[in-house]
Motif scaffolding. Sequence first.
Motif, PDB file in Angstrom:
ATOM      1  N   HIS A  86       0.838  -1.204   0.000  1.00  0.00           N
ATOM      2  CA  HIS A  86       0.000   0.000   0.000  1.00  0.00           C
ATOM      3  C   HIS A  86       0.873   1.253   0.000  1.00  0.00           C
ATOM      4  O   HIS A  86       0.582   2.234  -0.704  1.00  0.00           O
ATOM      5  N   GLU A  87       1.953   1.222   0.750  1.00  0.00           N
ATOM      6  CA  GLU A  87       2.873   2.357   0.756  1.00  0.00           C
ATOM      7  C   GLU A  87       3.530   2.533  -0.620  1.00  0.00           C
ATOM      8  O   GLU A  87       3.755   3.659  -1.075  1.00  0.00           O
ATOM      9  N   ALA A  88       3.815   1.410  -1.272  1.00  0.00           N
ATOM     10  CA  ALA A  88       4.371   1.480  -2.627  1.00  0.00           C
ATOM     11  C   ALA A  88       3.378   2.144  -3.574  1.00  0.00           C
ATOM     12  O   ALA A  88       3.753   2.977  -4.415  1.00  0.00           O
ATOM     13  N   TYR A  89       2.101   1.791  -3.438  1.00  0.00           N
ATOM     14  CA  TYR A  89       1.064   2.416  -4.270  1.00  0.00           C
ATOM     15  C   TYR A  89       0.946   3.912  -3.970  1.00  0.00           C
ATOM     16  O   TYR A  89       0.803   4.734  -4.889  1.00  0.00           O
ATOM     17  N   ASP A  90       1.038   4.290  -2.714  1.00  0.00           N
ATOM     18  CA  ASP A  90       0.966   5.711  -2.353  1.00  0.00           C
ATOM     19  C   ASP A  90       2.071   6.520  -3.038  1.00  0.00           C
ATOM     20  O   ASP A  90       1.843   7.635  -3.503  1.00  0.00           O
ATOM     21  N   ARG A  91       3.278   5.961  -3.080  1.00  0.00           N
ATOM     22  CA  ARG A  91       4.384   6.665  -3.736  1.00  0.00           C
ATOM     23  C   ARG A  91       4.185   6.694  -5.248  1.00  0.00           C
ATOM     24  O   ARG A  91       4.490   7.686  -5.909  1.00  0.00           O
ATOM     25  N   LEU A  92       3.702   5.613  -5.802  1.00  0.00           N
ATOM     26  CA  LEU A  92       3.525   5.510  -7.244  1.00  0.00           C
ATOM     27  C   LEU A  92       2.513   6.523  -7.766  1.00  0.00           C
ATOM     28  O   LEU A  92       2.727   7.178  -8.793  1.00  0.00           O
ATOM     29  N   GLU A 129       6.241  -1.861 -11.267  1.00  0.00           N
ATOM     30  CA  GLU A 129       5.221  -0.816 -11.354  1.00  0.00           C
ATOM     31  C   GLU A 129       3.855  -1.416 -11.672  1.00  0.00           C
ATOM     32  O   GLU A 129       2.843  -1.093 -11.031  1.00  0.00           O
ATOM     33  N   CYS A 130       3.821  -2.293 -12.666  1.00  0.00           N
ATOM     34  CA  CYS A 130       2.561  -2.914 -13.073  1.00  0.00           C
ATOM     35  C   CYS A 130       1.985  -3.764 -11.942  1.00  0.00           C
ATOM     36  O   CYS A 130       0.770  -3.754 -11.695  1.00  0.00           O
ATOM     37  N   ALA A 131       2.850  -4.482 -11.224  1.00  0.00           N
ATOM     38  CA  ALA A 131       2.392  -5.323 -10.122  1.00  0.00           C
ATOM     39  C   ALA A 131       1.793  -4.484  -9.001  1.00  0.00           C
ATOM     40  O   ALA A 131       0.792  -4.876  -8.381  1.00  0.00           O
ATOM     41  N   ILE A 132       2.382  -3.315  -8.742  1.00  0.00           N
ATOM     42  CA  ILE A 132       1.875  -2.448  -7.674  1.00  0.00           C
ATOM     43  C   ILE A 132       0.458  -1.977  -7.990  1.00  0.00           C
ATOM     44  O   ILE A 132      -0.450  -2.080  -7.162  1.00  0.00           O
ATOM     45  N   ILE A 133       0.257  -1.446  -9.191  1.00  0.00           N
ATOM     46  CA  ILE A 133      -1.054  -0.891  -9.510  1.00  0.00           C
ATOM     47  C   ILE A 133      -2.102  -1.990  -9.689  1.00  0.00           C
ATOM     48  O   ILE A 133      -3.262  -1.821  -9.300  1.00  0.00           O
ATOM     49  N   ASP A 134      -1.697  -3.129 -10.229  1.00  0.00           N
ATOM     50  CA  ASP A 134      -2.658  -4.232 -10.356  1.00  0.00           C
ATOM     51  C   ASP A 134      -3.125  -4.690  -8.979  1.00  0.00           C
ATOM     52  O   ASP A 134      -4.312  -4.972  -8.765  1.00  0.00           O
ATOM     53  N   ARG A 135      -2.194  -4.769  -8.041  1.00  0.00           N
ATOM     54  CA  ARG A 135      -2.579  -5.165  -6.680  1.00  0.00           C
ATOM     55  C   ARG A 135      -3.455  -4.095  -6.038  1.00  0.00           C
ATOM     56  O   ARG A 135      -4.405  -4.414  -5.309  1.00  0.00           O
ATOM     57  N   ALA A 136      -3.152  -2.827  -6.312  1.00  0.00           N
ATOM     58  CA  ALA A 136      -3.959  -1.744  -5.743  1.00  0.00           C
ATOM     59  C   ALA A 136      -5.416  -1.850  -6.195  1.00  0.00           C
ATOM     60  O   ALA A 136      -6.344  -1.643  -5.401  1.00  0.00           O
ATOM     61  N   PHE A 137      -5.621  -2.170  -7.467  1.00  0.00           N
ATOM     62  CA  PHE A 137      -6.993  -2.354  -7.947  1.00  0.00           C
ATOM     63  C   PHE A 137      -7.622  -3.596  -7.324  1.00  0.00           C
ATOM     64  O   PHE A 137      -8.794  -3.579  -6.923  1.00  0.00           O
TER      65      PHE A 137
END
Length: 491
Positions: A86-92, A129-137
């Motif tokens: 989640h922190e990775a998504y916040d930075r992204l 990057e793709c893994a972060i946003i896919d997990r965020a969704f």
Amino acid sequence: MGKLNGFLEYKREIPADRSPAERVKDWGEFHEHMSEEAMQEQGARCMDCGTPFCHTGIMLNGMTSGCPIHNLIPEWNDYVYQGFWHEAYDRLQKTNNFPEFTGRVCPAPCEGSCVLGIINPPVTIKNIECAIIDRAFEEGWVQPKKIAVRTGKKVAIVGSGPAGLAAADQLNKAGHTVTVFERDDRIGGLLMYGIPNMKLDKDAVVQRRVDLMEKEGVTFVTNTEVGKDMSAEKLNDSFDAVLLCTGATRPRDLDVEGRSLKGVHFAMDYLRSATKSVLTGSNPAISAKGLDVVVIGGGDTGTDCVASALRQGCRSVTQLEIMPEPPACRQPDNPWPEWPKTLKVDYGQEEAAALQGEDPRCFAVMTKKLIGDDAGRVAHVEFSSVDWVLDEGRMVPRPVAGTEKVIPGQLVLLAMGFLGPEDELLKLLNVEQTERSTIKAGYDDFRTSSVKVFAAGDARRGQSLIVWAINEGRAAAREVDRYLMGSSYLP
């Protein structure tokens, strides 16, 4: 950042792809997913390099080096390594409005300038990057945000490609009422019709983001070409500011004998036809089924044509590239952190090689003639080898006598790049153009010669990368906001 010695412990790994023979049977995305543990190991490879070049976003020797939207790459790599998704998504999301797009279709100049890449294969930045946003969704972290205060200012954006969407997202967050006009029947511009579905799923990825922006208050108007379906005067009168993000959609043509034969098409017309067919379930307006296909031109567009033709059941596909075959590794005149000008086998060439037994590309060749049949359709393509020679300070191709070759081709696709934006609307809005035909607008304020009209993206800078389009959309939004409000807090 990352694990102290992670780059020594772990090798670069990317998600496996479905086999070429299997994936050409459908139009679904072909990348598989990696386990969470595997992604953490890849994040661990990000070195504490002191001066990271991955997020610089500069031009070196005419090529992009690092990320133009200045993603905080080392930070979210470290968070992934530690399992703080989640922190990775916040930075992204601080720098990138659409990581689900860039994580799939960006050529990753960040990896070309990765410091680790000097001695080892670079960090798998794009896949992380793709893994972060896919997990965020998947986790439900990506939700429509309520805009607390509206300014009462109305902004029109013409064009719904990545630049237009990025600007719309930013201006909406600033509280302005944003309307995006798109002449096509679906929102997304090249994201929708210029990139095949197997690279970027239209419903699961593109439309998902468009729906989210609608819920946040952005209005999308399709099937409306400003200057035809809606007058330029009405556009100017109805909005407090206008931002042109129409892209560089005027294709480079091929001036050879036989160009007017039936069966010769611009690549974008073909790709649009193919995607429309996939989305609607109808027969494509331009089909490669049962035909020998010749793609003239390289780059991503040429590759997409190769892959689409294979999925439509072509008999064969050949790709003609006027440039020489790149070397296998960096040359002395192409040092890090420049973009590595090395030979790459993209997904389309991999698929063609698997089905046809060899790479479909012919390098350092020039099309000489298109030969038709009695019905006026293209039937063969004649080309010859070229030598690149210095002429008045420039390297130019010279045909090599005696190397002419004729191959079958009943469908010829022209993928030779673009010359700039279409200019009908620009004339109606009294917008000046540069000597390269792009919109003349400042690099600092994005303002055109027409009062309250701004420009961003490929229409302003010429054909470029999706990350430059997002960069320009965000920067232009900030200047539009400043113009409307006197100052701006947009990043």
